[in-house]
Enzyme design. Structure first.
Site: not given
Length: 354
Positions: A197, A272
């Site tokens: 992230h 993702d």
């Protein structure tokens, strides 16, 4: 969306009738901002034909509100997508990764389940989770995690055999409740040190190590489970032993070479989230979607900012209109997506067209 012929023939007929804009929209799974389909969300769906949705806590206030939201999303996306229903997904892993905690029982983490030594517990929790998600109008859960030894209790085990046994039971539980699941994060991110992230990371293990350990649960589950009932999410971490320069979610050697050709996987491949630092800090959104689709992904995940979703879509549409080989590739993927959705309607994974 009533058609005659086989599911494959129906899917081909539906895609043939779609505009380029509608076809590109099927390649995307995006987030919306509010708890209802407000003016901005409606604009995204109508203008960019976004074909699939993922919800987060920001979208979820109560069980009934989520049910109403998902019903409205389904209706509006069908209208803008040539009659094709959306996948509506959520990340409901259990443990630390839980949406709408107050509305769900306390789902144990995968580590807790693995430490119980009872794979059947993974099936029971998948059934409980799947049933509740189904009741709220979801069709897909981005679980189970089949990485080895991930942080934050997100792995059943560091042992590939244990992970495979528990994940197989979880898949069976979701299948009984008619919720698609998604194995993640291929080729396995248990070794990462940096949270994707935040920024990219590099896993330096050899290909032999990765095949014997991190990729082993994926390979075994691909051989034993139906690709109609589970998808695979590919990580945005870089594995130099598999591809010296590109993250897995935009890597042809990873997605096409290993997943498709070596492991024989025939289901849908999902990237993702492209907004994670691992991708967003290093690539333009206008390029990322095209890179992912060319490398082997079927669905590109852009979860948060409307501008980033639009940039990704615009890049895909431009490539679709200008590049004949990319156009053929996209059309092939959209047929696969629509075929999966049609079969899902027949099997109860998606609500049938009214």
């Amino acid at each position: 969306m009533k058609q005659s012929g086989t599911v494959e023939e129906q899917a081909e007929a539906i895609v043939a009738a779609m505009t380029p804009e509608q076809r590109v929209g099927q390649l995307m799974m995006v987030g919306i901002q509010g708890t209802s389909v407000d003016q901005d969300a409606a604009y995204q769906i109508a203008q960019y034909h976004m074909g699939n949705i993922i919800l987060f806590d920001r979208n979820m206030q109560s069980t009934q509100q989520v049910k109403d939201l998902n019903r409205t999303l389904t209706r509006q996306i069908r209208k803008e997508s040539g009659g094709v229903a959306p996948f509506i997904a959520v990340d409901q892993e259990g443990g630390f990764v839980m949406r709408m905690r107050e509305a769900f029982p306390r789902i144990p983490s995968e580590q807790q389940l693995g430490e119980s030594g009872d794979p059947a517990a993974a099936k029971e929790w998948a059934k409980k989770t799947g049933k509740q998600l189904k009741d709220m109008g979801f069709s897909m859960n981005f679980a189970p995690v089949v990485d080895l030894g991930s942080a934050s209790e997100r792995s059943y085990s560091k042992d590939p055999a244990v992970v495979t046994a528990f994940a197989a039971e979880a898949i069976a539980g979701y299948e009984e409740e008619k919720i698609w699941c998604s194995l993640k994060h291929f080729p396995g991110i248990g070794r990462v040190k940096t949270d994707p992230h935040i920024d990219g990371d590099v896993v330096t293990a050899s290909k032999e190590e990765l095949l014997a350990q991190d990729m082993k649960p994926f390979a075994e589950l691909i051989h034993t489970e139906s690709p109609q009932h589970m998808f695979i999410m590919v990580s945005n971490v870089t594995f130099p032993a598999l591809d010296p320069s590109l993250p897995a979610c935009v890597s042809e050697p990873v997605m096409t070479g290993i997943l498709r050709q070596q492991f024989g996987y025939q289901g849908l491949i999902i990237s993702d989230d492209m907004e994670m630092g691992a991708m967003a800090k290093h690539y333009a959104f206008a390029d990322m979607g095209v890179m992912a689709i060319k490398a082997g992904a079927d669905l590109v995940l852009v979860c948060h900012e409307y501008a980033h979703e639009q940039e990704t879509y615009a890049g895909l549409l431009k490539a679709y209109k200008q590049d004949a080989s990319f156009r053929r590739l996209v059309d092939e993927k959209v047929v696969r997506i629509v075929r999966t959705k049609l079969a899902g309607e027949q099997q109860g994974y998606l609500p049938a067209a009214q």
